[in-house]
Motif scaffolding. Structure first.
Motif, short mmCIF file in Angstrom:
data_model
loop_
_atom_site.label_atom_id
_atom_site.label_comp_id
_atom_site.label_asym_id
_atom_site.label_seq_id
_atom_site.Cartn_x
_atom_site.Cartn_y
_atom_site.Cartn_z
N ALA A 292 0.85 -1.14 -0.12
CA ALA A 292 -0.10 0.18 -0.12
C ALA A 292 1.30 1.53 -0.15
CB ALA A 292 -0.57 -0.08 0.67
N GLU A 293 2.10 1.17 0.70
CA GLU A 293 2.89 2.41 0.96
C GLU A 293 3.86 2.77 -0.22
OE1 GLU A 293 4.59 2.58 5.88
OE2 GLU A 293 4.71 1.16 4.13
N LEU B 128 0.73 4.09 -2.91
CA LEU B 128 0.91 5.50 -2.43
C LEU B 128 2.07 5.94 -3.50
CD1 LEU B 128 -1.02 7.40 -1.40
CD2 LEU B 128 0.29 7.04 0.86
N GLU C 126 3.24 5.88 -5.68
CA GLU C 126 3.26 5.34 -7.11
C GLU C 126 2.87 6.82 -8.00
OE1 GLU C 126 4.52 3.61 -10.33
OE2 GLU C 126 6.23 3.33 -8.13
N GLU D 58 -0.69 9.05 -9.02
CA GLU D 58 -1.78 8.51 -9.66
C GLU D 58 -1.59 7.53 -11.28
OE1 GLU D 58 -4.98 9.29 -9.74
OE2 GLU D 58 -4.56 9.66 -7.20
#
Length: 183
Positions: A15-16, A19, A21, A23
């Motif tokens: 998830a980190e 994030l 990366e 959009e």
């Protein structure tokens, strides 16, 4: 939480990383992403006993032996799939990490082409090897076999893939293969 690794001394999750990366890029041609081919991906492990014999599973759903592992679920990495399948099939949580083989396999019958990964599952100690039992109802048994003894019980492509994995152990670098043939 899917732990991917460590960066600057801190654990990093999927998830980190997503994030960070930003959009996702927009499709230049709308709909193209949905038309891209999908490949089957699987992760398996080369696990050995103290004598160096390879662990094979005896599936109840096909006539050939296989190595522990299996197909990755949607959104699951080949390494995570390998670790999950080992826990499900033989009940061990092994520190599987080192890549041995990446093997492309062509479409065959109803099965699409795919990318198969073999990781080093390490060497079990004598007590672990003797106590090992299948923990998945899909398996009829487990067998430790020397490579030459296993070959007649494997699909030819799997025999080549396992040989490539054994070669990778010996020469200490991963192998790329196509249908089990190292390139």
């Amino acid at each position: 939480m899917t732990l991917l690794g460590v960066q600057y001394g801190k654990a990093v999750t999927l998830a980190e990383d997503l994030l960070a990366e930003g959009e996702p890029e927009r499709e230049f041609n709308p709909g193209i992403a949905g038309r891209l081919p999908r490949k089957r991906v699987a992760g398996g492990a080369l696990i050995r006993d103290p004598a160096g014999r390879v662990l094979f599973v005896v599936p109840g759903y096909k006539p050939f032996l296989d190595i522990p592992g299996g197909v990755a679920d949607a959104g699951e990495s080949p390494l995570a799939a390998c670790r999950r399948e080992i826990r499900e099939e033989i009940g061990l949580d092994l520190p599987v990490r080192r890549l041995l083989v990446v093997d492309w396999i062509p479409a065959h019958g109803v099965w699409p082409d795919g990318i198969m990964f073999i990781f080093d599952g390490g060497q079990l100690d004598e007590d672990q090897a003797v106590a090992l039992k299948p923990t998945d109802d899909e398996l009829k048994g487990l067998r430790f076999l020397a490579y030459d003894d296993a070959v007649p019980l494997l699909r030819p492509s799997m025999a080549r893939r396992v040989q490539a994995a054994l070669d990778a152990l010996d020469d200490d670098h991963p192998h790329y293969a196509e249908f089990g043939r190292s390139q």
